[in-house]
Each structure stands twice: as structure tokens, then as C-alpha cells.
Design an enzyme around this catalytic site. Sequence first.
Site, PDB file in Angstrom:
ATOM      1  N   HIS A   1      27.506  40.216  31.185  1.00 43.05           N
ATOM      2  CA  HIS A   1      27.657  38.679  31.181  1.00 43.05           C
ATOM      3  C   HIS A   1      27.691  38.396  29.722  1.00 43.05           C
ATOM      4  CE1 HIS A   1      27.477  34.734  32.688  1.00 43.05           C
ATOM      5  NE2 HIS A   1      26.512  34.345  31.854  1.00 43.05           N
TER       6      HIS A   1
ATOM      7  N   HIS B   1      29.947  30.229  37.433  1.00 42.22           N
ATOM      8  CA  HIS B   1      28.629  30.265  37.708  1.00 42.22           C
ATOM      9  C   HIS B   1      28.200  30.880  39.113  1.00 42.22           C
ATOM     10  CE1 HIS B   1      24.795  28.589  35.759  1.00 42.22           C
ATOM     11  NE2 HIS B   1      25.233  29.661  35.310  1.00 42.22           N
TER      12      HIS B   1
END
Lengths: 237, 744
Positions: B49, B96
Site C-alpha cells: 500500500h 478503499h
Amino acid sequence: MKFGVVVFPGSNCDDDMVHVLRNVMQQDVVKLWHKDRDIDSFETGDCIVLPGGFSYGDYVRAGAIARFSPIVDAVIEFANSGGYVWGICNGFQILCEAGLLPGVLLRNSNHHFVCKNVFLRTETNNSPITSNIMPGKVLKIPIAHAEGRYYDNPAELQQLEDNGQVLFRYATADGAITEAANPNGAINNIAGICNEQRNVFGMMPHPERAAETILGNTDGRLLFESMLATTSSKMLV
Amino acid sequence: MQATEPQVTVETAKNLGLTEEEFHRINDILGRTPNFTELSIFSVMWSEHCSYKNSIYWLKTLPREGKHLLVGAGEENAGLVDIGDGLACAFKIESHNHPSAIEPYQGAATGVGGIHRDIFTMGARPIAALNSLRFGDIESSKTQHLIRGVVKGIGDYGNCFGVPTVGGEVYFNPCYNQNILVNAMSVGLVKAGQTISARADGPGNPVFIVGSATGKDGIHGATFASADLTEDSAEDLPAVQVGDPFQEKLLLEATLEAIKTGAIVGMQDMGAAGITCSTSEMSAKSQTGMRIDLSRVPTRQAHMKPFEILLSESQERMLIVAHKGQEQKLFDVFEKWDLVCEQIGEVTDTGRLEYFYEGEKVADVIADALVLGGGAPVYKREQKKPEYLKNIAKFKLSKIAKPDNYVEAAKKLFTSPNLVSKRWVYEQYDSMVRTNTVTTNTPSDAAIVRIKNAQKALAVTTDCNSAYVYADPYVGAMIAVAEAARNIVCSGGEPLAITNCLNFGNPYNPEVYWQFVSAIKGMGDACRKFSTPVTGGNVSFYNQSVYKDATEPVYPTPTIGMLGLLDDISTHTTLNFKKPGHQIYMIGTPHNDLGSSEYLRWVHQVEHSPAPVFDLDEEFHVQLHLKKLIRKGVIESAHDISDGGLFTCLLEASFPNGLGFIVETDSNFRKDAYLFGESQSRIMISVSVENEDELVNYLNSNNVSFTKLGEVAGQQIIIDEENYGALSDWKHQFDTLIEEKMES
């Protein structure tokens, strides 16, 4: 005349209102910060606007905390002395919480936030924001709220109706007052009202979102034009 | 060092998502074994990430420069594009997915909050939001629960924050059953030259944390996002953050006001990996270091451990480096907005991040060793062409039965949730606040956001048909870019640049990695063709669902967020028919093609078929000449032919004004392919009779293929002299299908 647009923490239609008043309607307008108490520079012929948004996040009940902002006491005083006060969406909720307008705004009957164009039937031209609009005229103006279901107790409601304090009702495009045309379950399809003295008015729909040709809808301009016509005619007297 | 911390071994590192090799590398960098806090820092900063370790090599092959770009890809929190008149546009899309799959409401809400912070941390005011959502089978109660939560989360956050949601897309496919995709995009405006950079210049300058207090939410969120989603993931609930849009609204106003004071050196929002990420990235960018006293960080809970404070992903926080001596200016602004503003450290010249807690040093690492472009690892994973492509190669159109009854086939097609109105979703979003949304009352293929006090408008869109990408990742990704550009061109705009959100499965699966690399190549080729550089975005790996009793990666979904400009807003072109008698044309070439169409999937239950016909040069040619026709003011409407084919396109153009049509198909093609096929590079336009000759002459002289389809007429749908019924009935079905499923 001049306009004051109150900024509460969480107001988010304040800039939109300032833009329409200043750039579209060519009016004097100032932003007023919620922590201010002093609005002495405003005179009876002026107008204070409580704009839409989510004051204090609306985490309790819409408008319930903003009502206790320092400036609201000053606004109440201003209204009681005859000044114009206009609440839109969250501003309407705050005016009801502050007791300047009767009734309350409850959660929409479908429990959703809803943003869309709706049709409003103008119920009276006896108010500063409808003075230039023929009763019965249907306006297309958007709403955007989760707590817009107007409610009042039967006695007050009767008084509201008898006094002609209902300014707008949700309607079909041709002006019929139906359940299907009511986007939030408001009692008697009420979308906007004024007080008995007709100097304080509140409405859930957003006329500032329908005031420019480029946005494809200018029905909201009629309310601003009415307001200006009212005050200029008063000045002539 | 803290005595209460766990002992650090290779196993500890593995539990935090690091590999054995990475653990040894950390030992080498430090010259010793890290303590638990330091290991936690590395684990989040080297997570997929934050570090893009499995993707950055390929991302760097994308075109990242162009004449309009003010900062290059990856240099700042978001891309920045010059739009003239002294204005710049900051924009970015981000995923998300995993938080939303576990806790849809907060997951989606904080996705929206996070992407807006990326924009206003640069000094730009967010003016528009879009989102691209993928859900599983809409009939399942689990999916409906996820839809409700995600939509309410996006709505509650964006509505309160006061930025309109102006566009986006919603798709349904069983491949997203467990692993939904929630991609949120924000677009902001800033005066050129007034942006703020995420830098920590000037040793001795004070470092502040502003906004919300730090809590235990979202700890190891970045690591959580960098692993497969499994049935046990629900136990990772604390890894999902909690959003507070009211705080974010205050933070927005306060930071923009603080920037005007001139006291700010640099600023970065806190998203993934919280204080760790912001301190290390800002320091690394300026080749400085920081001394941070974690005991000065305002916390929500008592007794938070240093590593928890460092890794917390509590929302609505910013890290600010200010000019020494100008601290009071900051305090004044944040006090006005009733927000916390606490000095937690200072910039140093050591290149090291030294974190202290109650007087003790709890971690000491080199900033550059942590970050992308510095010491973070870079991997190229193994690739293998997926097995399922063999099934796709076997597809034969001739084996697809032609419908006996086209009206019935069309009606069946229109029961697909992918083709009908997403009204139930978008009416829960405030799409009009800030009074710039032109497309509320005059709809077009891209959302149009006017810029006040200028003649300009932005055209923005998100696009990706992942079924095409599944069928052919290279071509499918090209189509995603081409369709985004087509939407902007149809709306009267000029495509400027893209941001991408690359949603894929597990990168250690060679077939997934092959999809990823192929898609990047396709995206790059298309972006070069349209001169739309990639300004940034985000990669989300590890998206997979249990599907047909097996764990399958989601369809490769490289969502494109494209920014376009209408230099003169009067070129805005809408998608709807205007008047009876206007003539309907199709620009582009029809094909005997049903490849990867909604019609094949929904009506024939065929999952494996090739990507639709696509030719990049023809696409470019069609778009170029449509742009010119629009500038010349020849046409009345333009609508791109995409999901659901020509039939769907015709209906969508009919609905806004309630104007029906009479059209004819071409007997040289299968009628189902003509009506429902999704061959690319086709645009349906309408033209007045007076302008028809000019249109035809222009197209002929510029070698653009076209077909006359018919004319706008009545309130019925007439195709090849067959009446498909009243437009109002089709519109009712179109408007209410999803509503009825969600509200029943």
C-alpha cells in the site's frame, strides 16, 4: 439593503449563497462568523441568511447545537426587531430549533439523504421571498437533506395554514399536491414557511442552486428578485 | 527502549506481513535487529500500500509527462494540471476496497475523506467527487448490505463535507461478491503557484500535528490492505478507520486559511501508516530528518503504546512543518476553528527519524530507507498467461442463437442492473452543493463542473468495463482510457490527463501479475495516443472472492479517472435528443461483434468471450472529428455507445426529454450485434435537418465512417418498423429497477 450570511462550523452552502447574492444579484453581502455577537450594523431592511450545510456535523439533531452559537441570540434579537431572516435547509432547521419558526424538521420518511430537483407550488405572494411570484406558480428547485420532514402539532399547524404562513408545498410538475410528489413525508407537503410577522422565513429547498442560466435552472432567482422588490418598495415608502 | 514490547524475530516480521528476505534487509540497513516499533514502521512503509513494491517498476513505464502537468506522477499527493487563467487542478483516485468489504459504511466514508485530504493538503479546494463502485450479485442480501453501507458512507461523508458527488459508475458482477471495490476520486482547484508541497525543509523548523486526536483505529491498516481478504478478515475490524466529516470540513477550512498566512513550509495528510508515513515521506523528500516526541501527540485513549501512536490511521489529521518564529499564526487559525494544533517535534539535518516517548528514544530509522524511491524494495513478479484465456479463444459468435423476438430480448437485457439508472444510489449524494454542477439539468457523458468567474469548465469521468479487461487485459485497459476520453469529447471537452486506480488480485499469483502488466501496457499505449499522461493514483492488489467454490481474483479493474477541460463552456454538448425531427446518426464502424457485451453475459449467460472490437487509431480519428464537429456547432447531441450497445444508447438519449425515435438497423449485420453489441469507437449523435448536409459532407471529406439510423419522433420506440413500446414504460423500468431491489 445588505445581506449577511452566517457561517457556522460545518456550513457548506455559505459560499453558494454569497456567490448568488453578490455575483448574480449584485447585492452587498458580508459573511458573519458564528462566534460574533455584534450585528449592530444590520438594520431592519437588511437580511440575514442562515445557509445550508451540516452545522456541527448535525451529529445531535440538525441545527440543535448551532442554535446555541453566540450569533443566534443576536439573530433572534434582529428578527424580533423586524429584520429579515431567511433560513435555507440547515438554516431552516436552526430557525425552528431557535423558536423563530414553529414546528420541527424530522428525519426523511424513507430514512435516506435525498438530493434531486423537486417541484414547489407557491402558496402565497404575501411574503418577502414570494412577493413577485403568482400564487399557484410551480417552481423547480432542488433539495438536499436527510432531515427535511416538516412537522408541527395540529393546533400550530392549523394556525400556520389559517394565517397563510405556508409559502411552498411539494407538488407535481403541474401543481398537484400528492403523496408521490412529497420527497420527505412533510406534513401537508410543506416545504417552506414564514412566521406570523412574515419577516422570518425558512425552506428546505435550495433556491441558490437554481439561480443561473449556466446551471440550467433559474426558478430560484424569483425568490431573490421578490426579496429585492419587497425591500426596494419599502424604501420608496 | 520499551521493555514491554514483543521480542523481534523473523516470525514477528512475517506476522507483520514482511518476508524473511525483507527482514534481513532491515537488519542490514540498521546494522542491528530492529525493535518492535521499528519493525512495525518498516512493515507499514514497505507494505504494498505504501511502497508499491510489486507495481512501481511497471508504473514507471506509463507516460508521466505532458505539457499541462505542473508536477510529475508520484511527486506530490496528487497530480496537478494547468488549466489556464492562472488556475490548476489537483485530482486523484484511490481505493478503499478492503475496509469497505469488512465495514462498508466506515470503509467507504474514510475512502472519501482520505482522497479529499490528498487534494487539500496541496492547498487545493476540493470542488467535485466521483466514485467507481463494484459489487457482487445484487440479488444477494450480503451484497445489498454492502451497497447500503457503502452508499450511505459515501453520502454521509461527502454531503457533510460539502463537496458534490458529480459522477461515477456502479457495476455488478459475482466476481466482486466478497471483495467489493470502492474507488473514490477528488478534484480540486488551486491558484497556480499557491500550492503547498509535502516537504520538511529547514532544520530547526517546528513540526505540528493538527486536526483530530489520535486513537487506536486503523493500526496496521496499510498491512491489512496488502494481504488477501479472507473469512477471518472481519477479525481485523480495528484495522478499519472511523470517519468524522465535520472534523474534515473544519480541517479543510483551517488548513486553507493557514496556508494564506505564509507560515507553512510543507504539509502532508495522514492516511495509510499515519505519523510514520507523513514524517518519513516529508523528511525523505527534503533529505532532512525529524525528532518527534510521541508523548506530545494528543490521543483519544490513555496508555497508547508508542507503536500504536506511530501507526494509527485515525482520520482527519495533518502533519505541518512551519517556519520557525511563525508558530503563532498557525495557533490563531486553528484556535478559530476549534481544532487541535500541537507541536510534536522539529526538523533535523540528520536524515533520520528519531521518535521519543516520555523522554526515551523508541525508534531510530533512516527516513530514506523507508520510502518508495529510497530504500523500499522493488520487485518484478513472475507472470503467466492465464488459463481461462483459452476458453475465451474458443468463443464462436455463430454458436450464439439469434433471438426469436427482439422486443423480448431487449426487455430481458434491460433487467440487468448494470444497464439501468443508478438513481437510487446517486440521489443519496449531494450532487449540487457549490453550485457548479452543470450536468444536473443538462446531462452529458462526462460530468461538467463550471469554474466560477471564468468561461471554463472541467469535464470529469471514471471508466472501466472490467469484463473487457478480463477478456483481454491489454485491449481492455486501452478501452478504459479510450472510453474516458470519448466521454469527455462527447461532452465538448478536451482530455488532459488521467489518474488510475489499479484493482487486481494477488500479485504473487503469476496469472494475476500477467493481467496487471498487460493492462499497464495497454493503458500506457492509449494514454500516449490521447496525450493524457498518468498523474498518479493507486494500486490495490489482493482483491479476490470465493466464487463458484473457488477463490478467484476479481476481474482486473484498472479504473481510469480522467480530467478534461472545456476552454469555453459554450461547447458543452449534452447526450439527450432535443426535438422531434432531428436526425440520428452513428459515427464509427459497426461490427458483427457481441464480444464481452452485457447482452452475452446477462441474456445468454456467456462469461467467456473476447473483448469487443477496438482499434486505437480509429478511436482517435473518431474522437478528433467529433471534437471538430462540436466546435463547429453542427450537432445537437452526442452520446457514446458503450455498455448495452446502441439500443441502450438510444434509450438513454430519449429519456431526459421524453422523446422517442424511429430507427433502422443494417441487414449486413446480425441484428442482435447491431443493437446490443459493444464494439468500440462509436458515437451516436443527433443533428437538425438544416445541418444534416454539413454533417454528411464533413464526415465524408474527413474519411469518418458513419451510418444514418433514423430520427427523433413521438413517444414510442420503433426499430425496423417494430414497436418496442412506450418510452415511458421503459423509463419507469430504467429508473426503478434498482430501487425496487433495494427497498423491497
